[in-house]
Design a protein around this motif. Structure first.
Motif, PDB file in Angstrom:
ATOM      1  N   TYR A   9       0.895  -1.168   0.000  1.00  0.00           N
ATOM      2  CA  TYR A   9       0.000   0.000   0.000  1.00  0.00           C
ATOM      3  C   TYR A   9       0.924   1.207   0.000  1.00  0.00           C
ATOM      4  O   TYR A   9       1.461   1.560   1.049  1.00  0.00           O
ATOM      5  CB  TYR A   9      -0.888   0.029   1.236  1.00  0.00           C
ATOM      6  CG  TYR A   9      -1.967  -1.040   1.230  1.00  0.00           C
ATOM      7  CD1 TYR A   9      -3.014  -0.992   0.321  1.00  0.00           C
ATOM      8  CD2 TYR A   9      -1.948  -2.077   2.155  1.00  0.00           C
ATOM      9  CE1 TYR A   9      -3.997  -1.946   0.322  1.00  0.00           C
ATOM     10  CE2 TYR A   9      -2.938  -3.048   2.160  1.00  0.00           C
ATOM     11  CZ  TYR A   9      -3.955  -2.972   1.244  1.00  0.00           C
ATOM     12  OH  TYR A   9      -4.933  -3.921   1.243  1.00  0.00           O
ATOM     13  N   ALA A  11       2.506  -4.687   2.917  1.00  0.00           N
ATOM     14  CA  ALA A  11       1.496  -5.366   3.740  1.00  0.00           C
ATOM     15  C   ALA A  11       1.621  -6.888   3.692  1.00  0.00           C
ATOM     16  O   ALA A  11       1.380  -7.562   4.690  1.00  0.00           O
ATOM     17  CB  ALA A  11       0.098  -4.944   3.303  1.00  0.00           C
ATOM     18  N   PHE A  60       4.025   1.070   2.085  1.00  0.00           N
ATOM     19  CA  PHE A  60       3.864   0.057   3.131  1.00  0.00           C
ATOM     20  C   PHE A  60       3.769  -1.346   2.540  1.00  0.00           C
ATOM     21  O   PHE A  60       2.970  -1.607   1.642  1.00  0.00           O
ATOM     22  CB  PHE A  60       2.608   0.381   3.957  1.00  0.00           C
ATOM     23  CG  PHE A  60       2.401  -0.568   5.103  1.00  0.00           C
ATOM     24  CD1 PHE A  60       3.193  -0.488   6.244  1.00  0.00           C
ATOM     25  CD2 PHE A  60       1.427  -1.550   5.029  1.00  0.00           C
ATOM     26  CE1 PHE A  60       3.011  -1.369   7.291  1.00  0.00           C
ATOM     27  CE2 PHE A  60       1.238  -2.437   6.080  1.00  0.00           C
ATOM     28  CZ  PHE A  60       2.040  -2.344   7.210  1.00  0.00           C
ATOM     29  N   PRO A  69      -1.868 -10.864  15.020  1.00  0.00           N
ATOM     30  CA  PRO A  69      -2.164  -9.536  15.546  1.00  0.00           C
ATOM     31  C   PRO A  69      -2.839  -8.640  14.504  1.00  0.00           C
ATOM     32  O   PRO A  69      -2.725  -8.895  13.302  1.00  0.00           O
ATOM     33  CB  PRO A  69      -0.793  -8.978  15.934  1.00  0.00           C
ATOM     34  CG  PRO A  69       0.224  -9.949  15.457  1.00  0.00           C
ATOM     35  CD  PRO A  69      -0.443 -11.198  15.044  1.00  0.00           C
ATOM     36  N   SER A  70      -3.512  -7.637  14.980  1.00  0.00           N
ATOM     37  CA  SER A  70      -4.166  -6.667  14.111  1.00  0.00           C
ATOM     38  C   SER A  70      -3.120  -5.971  13.241  1.00  0.00           C
ATOM     39  O   SER A  70      -2.057  -5.605  13.720  1.00  0.00           O
ATOM     40  CB  SER A  70      -4.913  -5.674  14.994  1.00  0.00           C
ATOM     41  OG  SER A  70      -5.311  -4.579  14.238  1.00  0.00           O
ATOM     42  N   GLY A  71      -3.433  -5.830  11.974  1.00  0.00           N
ATOM     43  CA  GLY A  71      -2.515  -5.157  11.057  1.00  0.00           C
ATOM     44  C   GLY A  71      -1.453  -6.070  10.470  1.00  0.00           C
ATOM     45  O   GLY A  71      -0.547  -5.616   9.780  1.00  0.00           O
ATOM     46  N   SER A  72      -1.578  -7.373  10.719  1.00  0.00           N
ATOM     47  CA  SER A  72      -0.539  -8.293  10.244  1.00  0.00           C
ATOM     48  C   SER A  72      -0.770  -8.736   8.797  1.00  0.00           C
ATOM     49  O   SER A  72       0.047  -9.466   8.248  1.00  0.00           O
ATOM     50  CB  SER A  72      -0.448  -9.506  11.171  1.00  0.00           C
ATOM     51  OG  SER A  72      -1.695 -10.155  11.252  1.00  0.00           O
ATOM     52  N   GLY A  73      -1.889  -8.335   8.217  1.00  0.00           N
ATOM     53  CA  GLY A  73      -2.104  -8.645   6.796  1.00  0.00           C
ATOM     54  C   GLY A  73      -3.105  -9.759   6.538  1.00  0.00           C
ATOM     55  O   GLY A  73      -3.240 -10.213   5.407  1.00  0.00           O
ATOM     56  N   LYS A  74      -3.827 -10.172   7.560  1.00  0.00           N
ATOM     57  CA  LYS A  74      -4.783 -11.280   7.390  1.00  0.00           C
ATOM     58  C   LYS A  74      -5.883 -10.906   6.406  1.00  0.00           C
ATOM     59  O   LYS A  74      -6.177 -11.657   5.467  1.00  0.00           O
ATOM     60  CB  LYS A  74      -5.413 -11.647   8.756  1.00  0.00           C
ATOM     61  CG  LYS A  74      -4.411 -11.929   9.855  1.00  0.00           C
ATOM     62  CD  LYS A  74      -5.091 -12.286  11.156  1.00  0.00           C
ATOM     63  CE  LYS A  74      -5.952 -11.184  11.751  1.00  0.00           C
ATOM     64  NZ  LYS A  74      -5.184 -10.011  12.218  1.00  0.00           N
ATOM     65  N   SER A  75      -6.492  -9.752   6.619  1.00  0.00           N
ATOM     66  CA  SER A  75      -7.564  -9.320   5.709  1.00  0.00           C
ATOM     67  C   SER A  75      -7.017  -9.113   4.309  1.00  0.00           C
ATOM     68  O   SER A  75      -7.626  -9.516   3.320  1.00  0.00           O
ATOM     69  CB  SER A  75      -8.184  -8.010   6.194  1.00  0.00           C
ATOM     70  OG  SER A  75      -8.771  -8.182   7.444  1.00  0.00           O
ATOM     71  N   THR A  76      -5.881  -8.472   4.228  1.00  0.00           N
ATOM     72  CA  THR A  76      -5.277  -8.218   2.922  1.00  0.00           C
ATOM     73  C   THR A  76      -5.068  -9.530   2.174  1.00  0.00           C
ATOM     74  O   THR A  76      -5.368  -9.636   0.980  1.00  0.00           O
ATOM     75  CB  THR A  76      -3.931  -7.483   3.095  1.00  0.00           C
ATOM     76  OG1 THR A  76      -4.159  -6.304   3.868  1.00  0.00           O
ATOM     77  CG2 THR A  76      -3.340  -7.103   1.758  1.00  0.00           C
TER      78      THR A  76
HETATM   79  N1  LIG Z   1      -6.473   0.141   1.661  1.00  0.00           N
HETATM   80  C1  LIG Z   1      -5.376   0.272   2.427  1.00  0.00           C
HETATM   81  N2  LIG Z   1      -4.567   1.338   2.263  1.00  0.00           N
HETATM   82  C2  LIG Z   1      -3.453   1.493   3.011  1.00  0.00           C
HETATM   83  N3  LIG Z   1      -3.041   0.630   3.957  1.00  0.00           N
HETATM   84  C3  LIG Z   1      -3.811  -0.453   4.169  1.00  0.00           C
HETATM   85  C4  LIG Z   1      -5.010  -0.685   3.419  1.00  0.00           C
HETATM   86  N4  LIG Z   1      -5.552  -1.839   3.842  1.00  0.00           N
HETATM   87  C5  LIG Z   1      -4.735  -2.308   4.809  1.00  0.00           C
HETATM   88  N5  LIG Z   1      -3.697  -1.477   4.998  1.00  0.00           N
HETATM   89  C6  LIG Z   1      -2.597  -1.677   5.950  1.00  0.00           C
HETATM   90  O1  LIG Z   1      -2.078  -2.955   5.738  1.00  0.00           O
HETATM   91  C7  LIG Z   1      -1.800  -3.578   6.972  1.00  0.00           C
HETATM   92  C8  LIG Z   1      -2.489  -4.911   7.047  1.00  0.00           C
HETATM   93  O2  LIG Z   1      -3.873  -4.695   7.126  1.00  0.00           O
HETATM   94  P1  LIG Z   1      -4.912  -5.869   7.273  1.00  0.00           P
HETATM   95  O3  LIG Z   1      -4.667  -6.873   6.223  1.00  0.00           O
HETATM   96  O4  LIG Z   1      -6.253  -5.244   7.314  1.00  0.00           O
HETATM   97  O5  LIG Z   1      -4.516  -6.458   8.700  1.00  0.00           O
HETATM   98  P2  LIG Z   1      -5.329  -7.452   9.626  1.00  0.00           P
HETATM   99  O6  LIG Z   1      -6.535  -7.909   8.884  1.00  0.00           O
HETATM  100  O7  LIG Z   1      -4.371  -8.563   9.912  1.00  0.00           O
HETATM  101  O8  LIG Z   1      -5.666  -6.701  10.859  1.00  0.00           O
HETATM  102  C9  LIG Z   1      -2.241  -2.628   8.074  1.00  0.00           C
HETATM  103  O9  LIG Z   1      -1.114  -1.965   8.574  1.00  0.00           O
HETATM  104  C10 LIG Z   1      -3.135  -1.667   7.362  1.00  0.00           C
HETATM  105  O10 LIG Z   1      -3.032  -0.383   7.928  1.00  0.00           O
END
Ligand SMILES: Nc1ncnc2c1ncn2[C@@H]1O[C@H](COP(=O)(O)OP(=O)(O)O)[C@@H](O)[C@H]1O
Ligand SMILES: [Mg+2]
Lengths: 276, 257
Positions: free
Chosen positions: A47, A52, A50, A71-78
Motif C-alpha cells: 500500500y 502489507a 507500506f 495480531p491486528s494489522g498483520s495482513g490477514k484481511s489483505t
Molecule cells: N487500503 C489500504 N490502504 C493502506 N493501507 C492499508 C489498506 N488496507 C490495509 N492497509 C494496511 O495494511 C496492513 C495490514 O492490514 P490488514 O490486512 O487489514 O490487517 P489485519 O486484517 O491482519 O488486521 C495494516 O497496517 C493496514 O493499515
C-alpha cells in the motif's frame, strides 16, 4: 476433469515452491483433504510504501478448514482479499482451482464464482429484502430464474434458521441474524471456497455463538473455509489447520493442536498470552 | 404525515391528479373572481400551464443532466471528472438570470442557420442546465453515501460494475439524493419565473401584464402567489410521497410485506 493423482503430501510450513503443479485429487483421504484449490506463492502486496504482504505462500485443499490468526494489522484481511481479487497483489502468484489471478478479468470472473466471502460488517444490501439479498447474485451472475433462485434462497435460509425472516429488511435483523444471512448469501453462489474475515468481531457477545454454530455445521459439509478469527475456541475445535500471520508473513502453518500447545515462535507465544 | 407514510402511492396519485385537475379547471373558479382577476382568468390559467411545463420539462432534463454530471464527477476517467466539475462550477457560480439571457441571446448565434429556438425552448434549456448542476451535487452525495462495504460484497459475489451500479449503487444513492432533488424541483417552480425576462408568458409575466393594465398590483400578485404556493405544495407532496415509497423497508419498526 483433471487426472486423479495421489494426495499431495501435506506441508506443514509455508512452501516457497514457485512452480506449483496442479496437484489434484478427488479423494478426500482420512484427513478429508481434497485436491489443491488455492495456491499462493510468494504473494506480495504494497500500500504505497507500506509492505502489507511479504512473500506469503500457502496452499489450501478442498474441504480444509483453516483458521487464520495473528495480531491486528498483520495482513490477514489483505491476504484474504487478494485471494478473491478484491485487492490486487503486486508480486508472486495466486491460482484458484488452477486459474491464475491478476492477469485478465476473465480470471477474476472465474474466481469470484468459486470464492465466496463473508465480511466483518455483514455488508448486506440494505435496500433489498433478505430474500432478494440472497437471490440477486444467483440471478444476475449465474442466470438462475427467479423461482429457482428463491427456492435455493429459502432452503439456505432454512439452513441458517432464518426462513421466517425472508421478507424483512436487513435493518430489522440483529447482527447475528444479519451475519447468518450473509453466509446464506455467499452460499447461494455455490462457491468452492468461503472466506470469512472476522465474521463475529462486530457482534455482541450473545450473538457470537449462533454464527459460529452455522460455521461449524458448514465445516462439516466439506466446503473449503478460510476463517480469519479471534475466536480461539473455534480455531482449536473446528479448524483442521492453523495459520499464524505476523507482519505480513506466515510465521506458523500448523495444526491448531500444535499451535496452542507448543507455539514455535516467540511472537506466537506473545500473541497467545495476550488473547488468553 | 403518518398517512403519507403508510400510503405513499395513493398520496402520489392524489397529488398528481390534483395538479392536473387544477391546471385543467382553474380558469373556471378564477373567472368568478372580481376584476381584475376574473376577466384575466384564462390568461392566468395559460400562464400557470406554461410555468408547469417549464418546470416539468426542465426538471426531467435537469435530472438526467444531474445524474450524468454527478456520476461523472466520480468517474475514473480524469477528463470526464474535470468536465463535470467544470460544468457544476460554472453554473453554480453564475446567476440564473444571466444563464437565461445567455442562452436566449448568444446560443442562437452559435446554432447553424435555419434552426430557431423558441423563447420557451431557450428558457427550458437554461433552467435544465441550471437544475442539472444543482442536481449533480445531490447525486454525487447520494453515491458517496452508499456504504463501500456493500459494493465490495457485490464485487465478491461476482456482479459486474454495471450490475453493481444498477442494482446496488443507483437505488441506494437515489434514496439519499431524492430529498435534494425534490427540493431543486420545488425551486424550479419558482426559478421558472425568471423566464419572463426573455418574454416567455408564464405566470409571473401574466401577473405583471394584468397589473399593468389594471393598476391593481395587490390582488394580482396575491393571486400569482397563491398559484405558486399551490404548485410548490403539489410538487413537494408528490416528491415527499416518492421519498416515502423509496424508504420502505429502511425503518426498523415497520413490518414489511
Ligand atoms: N487500503 C489500504 N490502504 C493502506 N493501507 C492499508 C489498506 N488496507 C490495509 N492497509 C494496511 O495494511 C496492513 C495490514 O492490514 P490488514 O490486512 O487489514 O490487517 P489485519 O486484517 O491482519 O488486521 C495494516 O497496517 C493496514 O493499515
Ligand atoms: Mg482484518
Amino acid at each position: 476433469m483433471s487426472a486423479i493423482e495421489p494426495v499431495a503430501k501435506p506441508t506443514q510450513t509455508g512452501t516457497t515452491d514457485a512452480g506449483l503443479a496442479d496437484g489434484s485429487s478427488t479423494d478426500g483421504g482420512p484427513d478429508k483433504r481434497g485436491r489443491m484449490i488455492i495456491q499462493a506463492a510468494q504473494v506480495h502486496k504494497h500500500y504505497g510504501a507500506f509492505h502489507a504482504l511479504r512473500g506469503v505462500s500457502a496452499q489450501f485443499h478442498a474441504g480444509e478448514v483453516t483458521a487464520i490468526i495473528g495480531p491486528s494489522g498483520s495482513g490477514k484481511s489483505t491476504f484474504l482479499r487478494t485471494l478473491n481479487g478484491l485487492e490486487s497483489h503486486d508480486g508472486g502468484e495466486i491460482r484458484i482451482d488452477g486459474v491464475k489471478l491478476g492477469t485478465d478479468t476473465r480470471a477474476l470472473d472465474v474466481v469470484r464464482r468459486e470464492v465466496g466471502m463473508v465480511f466483518q460488517n455483514f455488508n448486506l444490501f440494505s435496500h433489498l429484502s433478505i430474500l432478494r439479498n440472497i437471490t440477486l447474485a444467483p440471478m444476475r451472475v449465474r442466470g438462475l430464474t427467479r423461482e429457482a433462485a428463491e427456492t435455493r434462497a429459502l432452503s439456505l435460509l432454512e439452513r441458517v434458521g432464518l426462513r421466517a425472516q425472508a421478507a424483512k429488511y436487513p435493518v430489522q435483523l440483529s447482527g447475528g441474524q444479519q451475519q447468518r444471512v450473509a453466509i446464506a448469501r455467499a452460499l447461494a453462489m455455490e462457491p468452492k471456497v468461503l472466506l470469512f474475515d472476522e465474521p463475529t468481531s462486530a457482534l455482541d457477545p450473545e450473538m457470537v455463538n449462533e454464527v459460529l454454530g452455522v460455521m461449524r455445521e458448514l465445516a462439516d459439509t466439506g466446503i473449503t473455509m478460510l476463517v480469519v478469527t479471534h475466536e480461539m475456541g473455534f480455531a482449536r475445535e473446528v479448524a483442521d489447520r492453523l495459520v499464524f500471520f505476523d507482519q505480513g508473513q506466515i510465521l506458523e502453518d500448523t495444526s491448531p493442536h500444535a499451535f496452542f500447545t507448543s507455539p514455535a515462535h516467540e511472537r506466537s507465544r506473545a500473541f497467545l498470552s495476550q488473547v488468553r | 404525515m403518518n398517512w403519507t407514510r403508510r400510503h405513499p402511492v395513493w398520496v402520489m396519485t392524489a397529488a398528481m391528479l390534483g395538479l392536473l385537475l387544477f391546471l385543467w379547471g382553474m380558469a373556471l373558479p378564477l373567472s368568478l373572481a372580481p376584476a381584475p382577476i376574473g376577466p384575466a382568468a384564462t390568461q392566468f390559467a395559460e400562464g400557470t400551464r406554461v410555468t408547469v411545463a417549464l418546470t416539468v420539462v426542465a426538471g426531467v432534463i435537469g435530472t438526467v443532466l444531474g445524474f450524468l454530471a454527478g456520476v461523472g464527477r466520480l468517474s475514473k476517467v480524469r477528463a470526464v471528472r474535470w468536465l463535470s466539475s467544470f460544468y457544476v462550477w460554472l453554473i453554480r457560480g453564475t446567476p440564473l438570470l444571466l444563464q437565461i439571457l445567455f442562452v436566449w441571446l448568444v446560443v442562437p448565434t452559435l446554432l447553424p442557420g435555419g434552426i430557431v429556438l423558441s423563447d420557451f425552448a431557450c428558457a427550458v434549456t437554461a433552467l435544465a442546465l441550471n437544475a442539472g448542476a444543482y442536481n449533480a451535487e445531490c447525486v454525487r452525495a447520494g453515491i458517496l453515501a452508499v456504504p463501500p462495504g456493500q459494493v465490495e460484497a457485490a464485487r465478491a459475489l461476482g456482479l459486474s460494475p454495471l450490475q453493481i451500479f444498477q442494482d446496488i449503487v443507483f437505488p441506494q444513492s437515489l434514496r439519499v439524493a431524492l430529498p435534494g432533488l425534490a427540493n431543486n424541483l420545488a425551486s424550479l417552480v419558482k426559478d421558472s419565473s425568471l423566464a419572463y425576462a426573455i418574454s416567455v408568458v408564464e405566470l409571473t409575466m401574466v401577473g405583471y401584464r394584468v397589473q399593468a393594465e389594471s393598476y391593481q398590483p395587490v390582488p394580482v400578485f396575491l393571486t400569482s402567489a397563491v398559484v405558486y404556493l399551490i404548485l410548490t405544495t403539489a410538487f413537494t407532496t408528490l416528491t415527499g410521497a416518492l421519498e416515502q415509497q423509496m424508504d420502505r423497508g429502511t425503518r426498523r419498526s415497520e413490518a414489511t410485506a
